[in-house]
Motif scaffolding. Structure first.
Motif, PDB file in Angstrom:
ATOM      1  N   LYS A   1       1.164   4.200   7.666  1.00  0.00           N
ATOM      2  CA  LYS A   1       0.576   4.161   6.886  1.00  0.00           C
ATOM      3  C   LYS A   1      -0.325   2.797   6.548  1.00  0.00           C
ATOM      4  O   LYS A   1      -1.403   2.399   6.291  1.00  0.00           O
TER       5      LYS A   1
ATOM      6  N   ALA B   1      -3.756   3.216   8.910  1.00  0.00           N
ATOM      7  CA  ALA B   1      -4.939   3.888   8.366  1.00  0.00           C
ATOM      8  C   ALA B   1      -5.554   3.117   6.960  1.00  0.00           C
ATOM      9  O   ALA B   1      -6.841   2.614   7.131  1.00  0.00           O
ATOM     10  N   PHE B   2      -4.769   2.114   6.370  1.00  0.00           N
ATOM     11  CA  PHE B   2      -5.338   0.694   5.607  1.00  0.00           C
ATOM     12  C   PHE B   2      -5.906   0.052   6.425  1.00  0.00           C
ATOM     13  O   PHE B   2      -7.081  -0.488   5.538  1.00  0.00           O
TER      14      PHE B   2
ATOM     15  N   VAL C   1       0.836  -1.054  -0.006  1.00  0.00           N
ATOM     16  CA  VAL C   1       0.216  -0.406  -0.080  1.00  0.00           C
ATOM     17  C   VAL C   1       0.957   1.219  -0.112  1.00  0.00           C
ATOM     18  O   VAL C   1       0.855   2.125  -0.047  1.00  0.00           O
TER      19      VAL C   1
ATOM     20  N   LEU D   1      -4.960   6.434   0.183  1.00  0.00           N
ATOM     21  CA  LEU D   1      -5.862   6.165   0.449  1.00  0.00           C
ATOM     22  C   LEU D   1      -7.648   6.547  -0.176  1.00  0.00           C
ATOM     23  O   LEU D   1      -7.731   4.819   0.285  1.00  0.00           O
ATOM     24  N   ASP D   2      -7.744   7.229  -0.236  1.00  0.00           N
ATOM     25  CA  ASP D   2      -9.507   7.602   0.165  1.00  0.00           C
ATOM     26  C   ASP D   2      -9.482   6.874  -1.363  1.00  0.00           C
ATOM     27  O   ASP D   2     -10.545   6.374  -1.383  1.00  0.00           O
TER      28      ASP D   2
END
Length: 273
Positions: free
Chosen positions: A116, A119-120, A67, A72-73
């Motif tokens: 990160k 977040a994913f 990732v 992200l979005d």
């Protein structure tokens, strides 16, 4: 007879002889397999391979080590759209391979920053919760944090792939509603901690996997791991546990079916035949 709950049989490693390799695995007693998502760009290929092969199921997800270059979005929007597209597909089984990886790369840094990864992971756990789907989790040197997020989001069904944590952590995963995936790692003589977990924890806690083409068992000295190794992996597990493979079969089916209802249905069909 056996179910491979976690592999990457859609990988390019198998492009030249995928059909033959699956037939070989089936002939040796592998009744079903579950393909895990890794990269955003590979999801459509994964679905295609599952559609082409009998008794082959797929989860959709983004592996934490892939990732790093994603936004992200935007990435979660694509993943959400893909999940919604296949939500009623008979071979779609859940969200995975997702999770956290705390291994340090060269230079003492994580290959993908933990912030990160988290977040994913949280975003994908939320998808699993929203759609009431099991998760197939990657957890390397991050078991406590993975558990923390699962509890926070409220996800209570899935498999901790290639579980390598402590007995205390294992019991917390079990309490949270997860099964523990075991495969080639337990076959090595040095894997004493892993083998003690197999001997100590309830048999109802385990499912089997290959992670092919990765995580080869000790007897593969070179080349890719194969789904056809699963029966020998199962025999090794049975020997460590002190049961016969025949005694192990119905327990593994039941354990897998508790996470993946499609597998439980497949078992019923095979028994009725």
């Amino acid at each position: 007879m056996w179910i491979d709950t976690h592999n990457h049989f859609d990988a390019p490693d198998f492009d030249l002889n995928r059909q033959k390799k699956w037939q070989q695995a089936q002939a040796l007693g592998v009744s079903a397999q579950c393909l895990m998502g890794v990269r955003l760009g590979d999801l459509s290929r994964q679905v295609r391979v599952a559609d082409e092969l009998p008794d082959t199921y797929f989860a959709l997800g983004l592996h934490p080590l892939f990732v790093g270059e994603l936004v992200l979005d935007a990435a979660i929007a694509v993943l959400t759209h893909t999940i919604e597209r296949y939500l009623n597909h008979p071979k779609f089984i859940g969200i995975g391979e997702i999770g956290l990886d705390g291994r340090k790369a060269h230079g003492g840094k994580l290959s993908v920053p933990l912030e990160k990864q988290c977040a994913f992971f949280k975003a994908q756990l939320a998808l699993a919760y929203d759609y009431d789907l099991p998760v197939f989790m990657h957890s390397v040197k991050a078991e406590d944090k993975v558990l923390q997020y699962c509890k926070r989001v409220g996800v209570r069904r899935g498999i901790a792939h290639a579980f390598g944590g402590s007995e205390q952590q294992a019991r917390q995963f079990i309490t949270q509603g997860f099964k523990l995936g075991v495969g080639g790692a337990m076959t090595y003589p040095r894997a004493k901690k892993y083998q003690r977990l197999i001997q100590t924890l309830p048999l109802s806690a385990f499912v089997l996997e290959t992670d092919a083409p990765d995580m080869p068992p000790v007897w593969i000295k070179d080349g890719a791991n194969q789904v056809s190794e699963l029966p020998r992996i199962a025999a090794t597990f049975a020997e460590i546990r002190g049961v016969t493979p025949n005694e192990l079969v119905p327990v593994i089916w039941q354990n897998t079916g508790a996470v993946v209802p499609a597998i439980a249905a497949l078992n019923c069909i095979k028994i009725s035949m």
